[in-house]
Design an enzyme around this catalytic site. Structure first.
Site, PDB file in Angstrom:
ATOM      1  N   ASP A 189       1.053  -1.249   0.009  1.00 43.08           N
ATOM      2  CA  ASP A 189      -0.149  -0.079   0.112  1.00 43.08           C
ATOM      3  C   ASP A 189       0.922   1.170  -0.119  1.00 43.08           C
ATOM      4  O   ASP A 189       1.679   1.319   0.957  1.00 43.08           O
ATOM      5  CB  ASP A 189      -1.109  -0.112   1.458  1.00 43.08           C
ATOM      6  CG  ASP A 189      -1.846   1.219   1.373  1.00 43.08           C
ATOM      7  OD1 ASP A 189      -2.513   1.256   0.209  1.00 43.08           O
ATOM      8  OD2 ASP A 189      -1.743   1.936   2.107  1.00 43.08           O
ATOM      9  N   GLU A 273      -1.230  -1.380  -6.263  1.00 44.05           N
ATOM     10  CA  GLU A 273      -2.408  -0.940  -6.501  1.00 44.05           C
ATOM     11  C   GLU A 273      -2.033  -0.133  -7.941  1.00 44.05           C
ATOM     12  O   GLU A 273      -1.082   0.401  -8.142  1.00 44.05           O
ATOM     13  CB  GLU A 273      -2.857   0.486  -5.610  1.00 44.05           C
ATOM     14  CG  GLU A 273      -3.604  -0.459  -4.318  1.00 44.05           C
ATOM     15  CD  GLU A 273      -4.233   0.834  -3.534  1.00 44.05           C
ATOM     16  OE1 GLU A 273      -5.500   0.968  -3.636  1.00 44.05           O
ATOM     17  OE2 GLU A 273      -3.502   1.628  -2.997  1.00 44.05           O
ATOM     18  N   ASP A 355      -3.016   1.239   7.045  1.00 41.13           N
ATOM     19  CA  ASP A 355      -2.375   0.922   5.995  1.00 41.13           C
ATOM     20  C   ASP A 355      -2.071  -0.459   5.902  1.00 41.13           C
ATOM     21  O   ASP A 355      -1.781  -1.225   4.779  1.00 41.13           O
ATOM     22  CB  ASP A 355      -0.982   1.565   6.081  1.00 41.13           C
ATOM     23  CG  ASP A 355      -1.293   3.107   5.900  1.00 41.13           C
ATOM     24  OD1 ASP A 355      -2.474   3.622   5.326  1.00 41.13           O
ATOM     25  OD2 ASP A 355      -0.573   3.846   6.596  1.00 41.13           O
TER      26      ASP A 355
END
Length: 370
Positions: A189, A273, A355
């Site tokens: 992340d 991501e 997170d």
């Protein structure tokens, strides 16, 4: 036996004043030919609706060289001029495939000053590099050895805004081989407080390279703003600013290389991501911090190193609700606000670091897609 990887080795070089003058002329001619070809191809489409090709632009280059106005193009090697036409063709191909926007013109003070030489335009002998139109080899600082027996197929010479010269040699590198397979996978992340948060719970500190030199950079930019336009003092002040930016970029690049290599070596699968960094930069409150984090550059490094070493990179859709989803039970916490760093799942009472939880959800989503 695996496929041999083509790898570029970049070194500092120190051309003599004569060599620097020849290279600067080459950079100018490369930029001029690129802009002429882009203009001609654009007009051919606007007027006649004809899609031009590299072959046509190469024929135009021959005609341009015969004119009195552009006769100076004959003073430099023809190979970099042909290579810039190939780069333009690649830019149009990417535009037609909707992978990039329409090619743009090169500006003298904003575009990268570089020239690419193929094998017919340089001589590589006994570890010395001599470019076309030059009588003596370039002085190169060989900071690391080339692979044994390597023969460069392409040489790119460039000069950055800080006035530093570089030479990049593209070679077949047999030392890059797939690593032994592993059973580990990691989700990541991206963030600003922590550069990366891993699904293992580890948080990698954001070095904030730009912030370390922010005061010095601000002073140098104020000094630059006070100098007269096109003055010698302005040129000196601009060089000071460029050197500070170069130092920041060098530290950032070094850190990202070490981090990306570590992640690829330690994990068989890396899940990230699919962020739209360009859109995120429109947030003026966070644009500076996001640019300093260089998420796009880190992703690029992870992807090409994974391809080198036989690893897998999976990109999860940016709209996946990784932050608000409980990684233990899968329930989505719709009541959670953006500023919350830790939260408790209303379904299973699991306490999550925001997170770390997001990284675990990204990992799970990536493995589910595989």
């Amino acid at each position: 036996m695996g496929k041999v990887v083509k790898r570029a080795y970049k070194y500092r070089c120190y051309p003599t004043p004569e060599q620097a003058g020849q290279l600067n002329r080459t950079f100018g001619c490369v930029r001029k030919v690129y802009n002429l070809a882009l203009d001609a191809r654009t007009r051919a489409w606007a007027v006649d609706r004809q899609r031009s090709t590299y072959v046509q632009s190469s024929a135009w280059l021959t005609e341009w060289k015969r004119t009195e106005e552009l006769a100076f193009l004959n003073e430099v090697s023809s190979v970099p001029l042909q290579q810039t036409l190939r780069h333009l063709q690649a830019g149009f191909a990417a535009f037609w495939d909707k992978r990039s926007r329409y090619p743009r013109f090169k500006a003298k003070r904003k575009s990268r000053a570089s020239a690419e030489y193929t094998r017919s335009a340089f001589r590589w002998r006994d570890g010395q590099l001599t470019l076309a139109k030059m009588d003596a080899p370039l002085t190169v600082v060989w900071s690391r050895p080339l692979p044994s027996g390597a023969q460069p197929s392409t040489v790119t010479v460039s000069r950055d805004a800080a006035g530093r010269w570089f030479v990049s040699l593209l070679v077949d590198d047999p030392t890059v081989e797939p690593l032994p397979p592993l059973s580990t996978a990691v989700g990541m992340d991206a963030g600003i407080t922590s550069l990366l948060t891993l699904s293992t719970g580890e948080k990698i500190t954001n070095p904030r390279h730009e912030r370390a030199d922010r005061r010095k950079l601000a002073k140098a930019q104020r000094d630059l703003s006070r100098k007269g336009k096109d003055s010698a003092n302005r040129a000196k002040a601009r060089l000071v600013v460029a050197r500070i930016h170069a130092r920041i970029a060098d530290r950032r690049r070094d850190h990202l290389h070490k981090l990306s290599t570590r992640l690829v070596r330690e994990n068989q699968t890396v899940v990230i991501e699919d962020l739209s960094v360009r859109n995120m930069l429109r947030n003026h409150s966070l644009a500076r911090a996001i640019s300093d984090a260089a998420w796009t550059q880190l992703r690029s490094m992870i992807e090409y190193k994974a391809a080198w070493y036989g690893r897998t990179v999976i990109a999860v859709d940016r709209w996946h609700p990784s932050t608000k989803t409980c990684s233990a039970c899968g329930r989505i916490n719709t009541a959670m606000t953006l500023g919350v760093r830790a939260w408790t799942c209303p379904g299973c009472d699991a306490v999550h670091d925001r997170d770390v939880n997001a990284a675990r959800n990204i990992l799970a989503a990536g493995l589910a897609e595989r």
